[in-house]
Write an enzyme that holds these catalytic residues in place. Structure first.
Site, PDB file in Angstrom:
ATOM      1  N   ARG A 234      29.704  46.196  41.602  1.00  0.00           N
ATOM      2  CA  ARG A 234      30.240  44.913  41.174  1.00  0.00           C
ATOM      3  C   ARG A 234      30.539  44.981  39.677  1.00  0.00           C
ATOM      4  O   ARG A 234      29.788  45.579  38.910  1.00  0.00           O
ATOM      5  CB  ARG A 234      29.271  43.769  41.474  1.00  0.00           C
ATOM      6  CG  ARG A 234      29.171  43.410  42.949  1.00  0.00           C
ATOM      7  CD  ARG A 234      30.472  42.813  43.470  1.00  0.00           C
ATOM      8  NE  ARG A 234      30.420  42.443  44.882  1.00  0.00           N
ATOM      9  CZ  ARG A 234      30.855  43.205  45.878  1.00  0.00           C
ATOM     10  NH1 ARG A 234      31.353  44.408  45.601  1.00  0.00           N
ATOM     11  NH2 ARG A 234      30.801  42.789  47.126  1.00  0.00           N
ATOM     12  N   GLU A 263      38.209  39.273  38.662  1.00  0.00           N
ATOM     13  CA  GLU A 263      39.230  39.820  39.559  1.00  0.00           C
ATOM     14  C   GLU A 263      40.062  38.681  40.129  1.00  0.00           C
ATOM     15  O   GLU A 263      39.487  37.718  40.659  1.00  0.00           O
ATOM     16  CB  GLU A 263      38.565  40.597  40.702  1.00  0.00           C
ATOM     17  CG  GLU A 263      37.781  41.796  40.203  1.00  0.00           C
ATOM     18  CD  GLU A 263      36.961  42.480  41.279  1.00  0.00           C
ATOM     19  OE1 GLU A 263      36.413  43.557  41.019  1.00  0.00           O
ATOM     20  OE2 GLU A 263      36.866  41.920  42.398  1.00  0.00           O
ATOM     21  N   HIS A 285      40.155  46.983  43.159  1.00  0.00           N
ATOM     22  CA  HIS A 285      39.168  46.678  44.203  1.00  0.00           C
ATOM     23  C   HIS A 285      39.675  47.102  45.592  1.00  0.00           C
ATOM     24  O   HIS A 285      39.712  46.305  46.531  1.00  0.00           O
ATOM     25  CB  HIS A 285      38.833  45.187  44.201  1.00  0.00           C
ATOM     26  CG  HIS A 285      37.465  44.899  44.767  1.00  0.00           C
ATOM     27  ND1 HIS A 285      36.641  43.926  44.273  1.00  0.00           N
ATOM     28  CD2 HIS A 285      36.775  45.475  45.789  1.00  0.00           C
ATOM     29  CE1 HIS A 285      35.508  43.884  44.967  1.00  0.00           C
ATOM     30  NE2 HIS A 285      35.569  44.833  45.891  1.00  0.00           N
TER      31      HIS A 285
END
Length: 310
Positions: A234, A263, A285
């Site tokens: 993360r 994000e 991601h």
């Protein structure tokens, strides 16, 4: 039964959603703002969400709601106490992306370790044409064999990476931020030992009170100058301002990030000022998102819904 997808596009448009239509009536929204949830969830029996917040403010109108399915492992977007008070069940999915994330870990490593951006551009810029030698030695790289690979978070993904790293000949050690009992197969060490001894450090831990800002400026000062850092856990586990400084100052050799503190990436990110550096690789991601992983994710959720109502 009515099933409502609130942010379907977070799964991708190349995945087969037809099995859900065998379970009931399906309504699909590409994206949903929090303020749109009350209307869209009002008559749903099942909500299928990824990042949408599910709490009293968003689902107070959902009088028929029986089940919330999260198309991810993390459930920080759920107010579980509120769901319990309402008698609404929830499900998440774990283990579907282990192979995908482990694969992406090594894709990022190889790109940085072997200076693939430089060598690709060297050839495409036609500098290899009629060069004096068949090999170009401008950038040096080393084998994984014999390196020390430190893993932060030895869950399913961390262990898969550890197994692959060991197969390449790395000496694998790991750190458990939560202080879990040692696991078989690999050497557990404290954080300072991992930081100071590792040539490669990969992060596969969840974000919690033990890991937030775990890798800060003090941590970077303890790392080897040749260290490569990979974050597939993360984003907020790493202090991005400290990372940008560490890369600029040569405290570490390189970093590969598949996750960021915010994000999508924000214009205020301290990493923007070094995006042109070839010792920084950022992917949006995507480590979890192989076709096979996303297909498996949807299969698991379909089965969860079927089992719940049967």
């Amino acid at each position: 039964m009515k099933l409502v997808f609130l942010d379907k596009k977070t799964i991708g448009e190349d995945i087969d959603f037809s099995p859900f239509r065998k379970l009931g009536d399906v309504v699909e929204y590409d994206f949903t703002l929090p303020e749109e949830v009350p209307e869209r969830a009002a008559d749903a029996d099942v909500l299928i969400v990824n990042k949408i917040p599910v709490n009293e403010q968003t689902i107070h109108t959902a009088s028929h709601l029986k089940l919330v399915c999260v198309t991810a492992t993390g459930t920080n977007n759920l107010d579980k106490a509120y769901l319990d008070r309402r008698g609404i069940a929830w499900r998440n999915v774990a283990g579907y992306s282990t192979d995908s994330v482990a694969q992406h870990t090594f894709a990022m490593l190889f790109y940085l370790l072997e200076h693939l951006r430089y060598y690709d551009e060297y050839v495409k810029d036609r500098r290899y044409l009629n060069d004096t030698m068949f090999t170009h030695f401008a950038r040096h790289f080393h084998q994984i064999s014999g390196m020390t690979w430190g893993i932060i978070g030895l869950g399913a993904i961390g262990r898969k990476v550890a197994d692959l790293a060991a197969a390449f000949g790395a000496d694998v050690l790991y750190y458990s931020a939560s202080g879990r009992d040692p696991q078989d197969g690999y050497r557990q060490v404290d954080l300072d030992t991992l930081l100071s001894q590792s040539d490669i450090i990969s992060v596969h831990a969840p974000l919690n009170e033990y890991t937030e800002n775990l890798l800060d400026s003090a941590a970077f000062q303890k790392m080897k100058s040749n260290a490569i850092l990979l974050n597939l856990g993360r984003g907020p586990i790493i202090d991005e301002t400290a990372l940008a400084d560490a890369l600029k100052n040569g405290q570490i050799a390189a970093a590969g990030l598949d996750v960021l503190s915010e994000e999508p990436m924000r214009a205020s990110s301290p990493l923007l000022e070094i995006l042109d550096h070839d010792n920084l690789l950022i992917t949006p991601h995507i480590g979890w998102a192989s076709v096979e992983a996303r297909t498996r994710l949807m299969q698991i959720i379909t089965e969860q819904i079927r089992e719940f109502f049967n």
